[in-house]
Design a protein around this motif. Structure first.
Motif, PDB file in Angstrom:
ATOM      1  N   PHE A  15       0.817  -1.216   0.000  1.00  0.00           N
ATOM      2  CA  PHE A  15       0.000   0.000   0.000  1.00  0.00           C
ATOM      3  C   PHE A  15       0.852   1.268   0.000  1.00  0.00           C
ATOM      4  N   ALA A  16       2.061   1.181   0.564  1.00  0.00           N
ATOM      5  CA  ALA A  16       2.934   2.358   0.618  1.00  0.00           C
ATOM      6  C   ALA A  16       3.812   2.470  -0.625  1.00  0.00           C
ATOM      7  N   ASN A  17       3.835   1.398  -1.438  1.00  0.00           N
ATOM      8  CA  ASN A  17       4.698   1.338  -2.621  1.00  0.00           C
ATOM      9  C   ASN A  17       6.161   1.559  -2.230  1.00  0.00           C
ATOM     10  N   MET A  18       6.593   0.827  -1.221  1.00  0.00           N
ATOM     11  CA  MET A  18       7.974   0.894  -0.740  1.00  0.00           C
ATOM     12  C   MET A  18       8.594  -0.498  -0.765  1.00  0.00           C
ATOM     13  N   ASN A  19       9.890  -0.560  -0.515  1.00  0.00           N
ATOM     14  CA  ASN A  19      10.562  -1.858  -0.407  1.00  0.00           C
ATOM     15  C   ASN A  19      11.313  -1.989   0.912  1.00  0.00           C
ATOM     16  N   LEU A  20      10.663  -1.556   1.992  1.00  0.00           N
ATOM     17  CA  LEU A  20      11.234  -1.706   3.331  1.00  0.00           C
ATOM     18  C   LEU A  20      11.427  -3.176   3.673  1.00  0.00           C
ATOM     19  N   THR A  21      12.417  -3.455   4.521  1.00  0.00           N
ATOM     20  CA  THR A  21      12.580  -4.812   5.028  1.00  0.00           C
ATOM     21  C   THR A  21      12.058  -4.963   6.455  1.00  0.00           C
ATOM     22  N   ASP A  22      11.808  -3.841   7.162  1.00  0.00           N
ATOM     23  CA  ASP A  22      11.411  -3.922   8.573  1.00  0.00           C
ATOM     24  C   ASP A  22      10.554  -2.722   8.964  1.00  0.00           C
ATOM     25  N   MET A  23       9.284  -2.786   8.623  1.00  0.00           N
ATOM     26  CA  MET A  23       8.357  -1.704   8.968  1.00  0.00           C
ATOM     27  C   MET A  23       8.125  -1.615  10.465  1.00  0.00           C
ATOM     28  N   GLU A  24       8.177  -2.740  11.173  1.00  0.00           N
ATOM     29  CA  GLU A  24       7.841  -2.793  12.591  1.00  0.00           C
ATOM     30  C   GLU A  24       9.001  -2.424  13.512  1.00  0.00           C
ATOM     31  N   THR A  25      10.142  -2.061  12.970  1.00  0.00           N
ATOM     32  CA  THR A  25      11.285  -1.722  13.809  1.00  0.00           C
ATOM     33  C   THR A  25      10.992  -0.559  14.746  1.00  0.00           C
ATOM     34  N   CYS A  26      11.595  -0.612  15.933  1.00  0.00           N
ATOM     35  CA  CYS A  26      11.497   0.519  16.859  1.00  0.00           C
ATOM     36  C   CYS A  26      12.307   1.698  16.338  1.00  0.00           C
ATOM     37  N   TYR A  27      13.510   1.441  15.827  1.00  0.00           N
ATOM     38  CA  TYR A  27      14.416   2.519  15.447  1.00  0.00           C
ATOM     39  C   TYR A  27      13.940   3.224  14.182  1.00  0.00           C
ATOM     40  N   LYS A  28      13.315   4.365  14.400  1.00  0.00           N
ATOM     41  CA  LYS A  28      12.881   5.234  13.318  1.00  0.00           C
ATOM     42  C   LYS A  28      13.403   6.635  13.618  1.00  0.00           C
ATOM     43  N   LEU A  29      14.100   7.225  12.657  1.00  0.00           N
ATOM     44  CA  LEU A  29      14.709   8.540  12.816  1.00  0.00           C
ATOM     45  C   LEU A  29      14.019   9.509  11.871  1.00  0.00           C
ATOM     46  N   PHE A  30      13.413  10.556  12.430  1.00  0.00           N
ATOM     47  CA  PHE A  30      12.592  11.478  11.650  1.00  0.00           C
ATOM     48  C   PHE A  30      13.135  12.900  11.690  1.00  0.00           C
ATOM     49  N   ASP A  31      12.907  13.644  10.627  1.00  0.00           N
ATOM     50  CA  ASP A  31      12.971  15.099  10.681  1.00  0.00           C
ATOM     51  C   ASP A  31      11.849  15.530  11.629  1.00  0.00           C
ATOM     52  N   THR A  32      12.199  16.231  12.699  1.00  0.00           N
ATOM     53  CA  THR A  32      11.217  16.531  13.744  1.00  0.00           C
ATOM     54  C   THR A  32      10.031  17.335  13.228  1.00  0.00           C
ATOM     55  N   LYS A  33      10.285  18.366  12.458  1.00  0.00           N
ATOM     56  CA  LYS A  33       9.185  19.175  11.946  1.00  0.00           C
ATOM     57  C   LYS A  33       8.289  18.362  11.025  1.00  0.00           C
ATOM     58  N   LEU A  34       8.890  17.443  10.277  1.00  0.00           N
ATOM     59  CA  LEU A  34       8.105  16.597   9.381  1.00  0.00           C
ATOM     60  C   LEU A  34       7.166  15.699  10.173  1.00  0.00           C
ATOM     61  N   ILE A  35       7.694  14.988  11.170  1.00  0.00           N
ATOM     62  CA  ILE A  35       6.844  14.055  11.911  1.00  0.00           C
ATOM     63  C   ILE A  35       5.818  14.794  12.761  1.00  0.00           C
ATOM     64  N   GLN A  36       6.152  15.991  13.229  1.00  0.00           N
ATOM     65  CA  GLN A  36       5.182  16.778  13.989  1.00  0.00           C
ATOM     66  C   GLN A  36       4.062  17.309  13.105  1.00  0.00           C
ATOM     67  N   SER A  37       4.291  17.366  11.810  1.00  0.00           N
ATOM     68  CA  SER A  37       3.269  17.867  10.886  1.00  0.00           C
ATOM     69  C   SER A  37       2.284  16.786  10.458  1.00  0.00           C
ATOM     70  N   ILE A  38       2.584  15.528  10.768  1.00  0.00           N
ATOM     71  CA  ILE A  38       1.722  14.413  10.369  1.00  0.00           C
ATOM     72  C   ILE A  38       0.741  14.096  11.492  1.00  0.00           C
ATOM     73  N   GLN A  39      -0.529  14.006  11.156  1.00  0.00           N
ATOM     74  CA  GLN A  39      -1.551  13.690  12.146  1.00  0.00           C
ATOM     75  C   GLN A  39      -1.510  12.194  12.445  1.00  0.00           C
ATOM     76  N   LEU A  40      -1.138  11.843  13.671  1.00  0.00           N
ATOM     77  CA  LEU A  40      -1.036  10.449  14.092  1.00  0.00           C
ATOM     78  C   LEU A  40      -2.097  10.165  15.150  1.00  0.00           C
ATOM     79  N   THR A  41      -2.794   9.057  14.992  1.00  0.00           N
ATOM     80  CA  THR A  41      -3.935   8.773  15.863  1.00  0.00           C
ATOM     81  C   THR A  41      -3.842   7.450  16.619  1.00  0.00           C
ATOM     82  N   GLU A  42      -3.027   6.515  16.150  1.00  0.00           N
ATOM     83  CA  GLU A  42      -2.993   5.192  16.768  1.00  0.00           C
ATOM     84  C   GLU A  42      -2.373   5.255  18.155  1.00  0.00           C
TER      85      GLU A  42
END
Length: 241
Positions: free
Chosen positions: A154-181
């Motif tokens: 659905f994301a049209n990506m080729n990730l090998t580990d979507m469920e990983t804890c280690y995710k590094l984000f541009d802070t302003k980018l991730i703060q701009s995304i509405q997250l609900t889960e």
């Protein structure tokens, strides 16, 4: 790219036995380019002595910049991450579990694609590279790979580990995304929503993995896998906001 500060967001629930150990590892890490560390701990209404352990550590280690927040009711890992992300002031932020499954000494490996100007987001993959990986649960691994495969469709990506804890984000980018889960649905939700960001540059880096057994405190179970499937369909197939 110059990064001045890295926010390290730690959701914590009943981690009194290990929280000081992970903080010791974070403190010991010398980040590349003299990047400053900001540690944000969100205690998700732990029932053990997590809060006391954190406060004691802060008193004994005033040189480590620790920001502490607490939920008055248990809301889930995703909700704790929402709180931590909202309070982050670093140029970039990384998610760190409070247990010892992931090694903070690999922050620099995660940061390199950012500092070299190639990436906006970096995932640490447990399924690539030559770093050590503890051998544990067959069906847990199959489930992780299947969820990553479904998310990739659905994301049209080729990730090998979507469920990983280690995710590094541009802070302003991730703060701009509405997250609900509120719970473990955070991983597929954030991944699929990131895939819709125009011109996003997402990289993966191989990391080590020192997994815990359930007797040692591992919390994720089959119900979380079912919720992840639901979230992949909700945000991927039906494009929920």
């Amino acid at each position: 790219m110059k990064i001045n500060k890295l926010s390290i967001v730690i959701p914590a629930y009943n981690e009194a036995r290990t929280i000081h150990l992970i903080l010791d590892k974070i403190k010991a890490v010398e980040l590349i380019d003299d990047i400053e560390k900001e540690v944000i701990i969100v205690n998700d209404c732990s029932k053990d002595e997590t809060e006391a352990a954190i406060n004691n550590y802060r008193q004994q280690n005033p040189d480590l910049n620790i920001q502490y927040y607490k939920h008055e009711v248990n809301k889930g890992k995703g909700a704790a991450l929402h709180t931590g992300i909202a309070h982050a002031t670093g140029d970039y932020l990384i998610i760190q579990d409070a247990d010892l499954e992931y090694d903070p000494h690999e922050y620099n490996d995660m940061l390199k694609p950012i500092c070299n100007g190639f990436a906006d987001v970096v995932y640490g993959s447990r399924f690539m590279g030559s770093n050590p990986h503890r051998i544990l649960f067959f069906w847990h691994t199959i489930g992780n790979r299947w969820l990553t495969f479904a998310s990739n469709m659905f994301a049209n990506m080729n990730l090998t580990d979507m469920e990983t804890c280690y995710k590094l984000f541009d802070t302003k980018l991730i703060q701009s995304i509405q997250l609900t889960e509120q719970r473990f649905g955070f991983e597929p939700e954030v991944t699929i929503k990131l895939s819709r960001v125009p011109k996003l540059r997402l990289y993966e880096v191989g990391i080590s993995y020192y997994g815990r057994t359930y007797e040692e405190g591992k919390k994720i179970g089959w119900k979380d896998g079912v919720r992840a499937i639901y979230c992949i369909l909700k945000y991927g197939l039906f494009k929920a906001k």
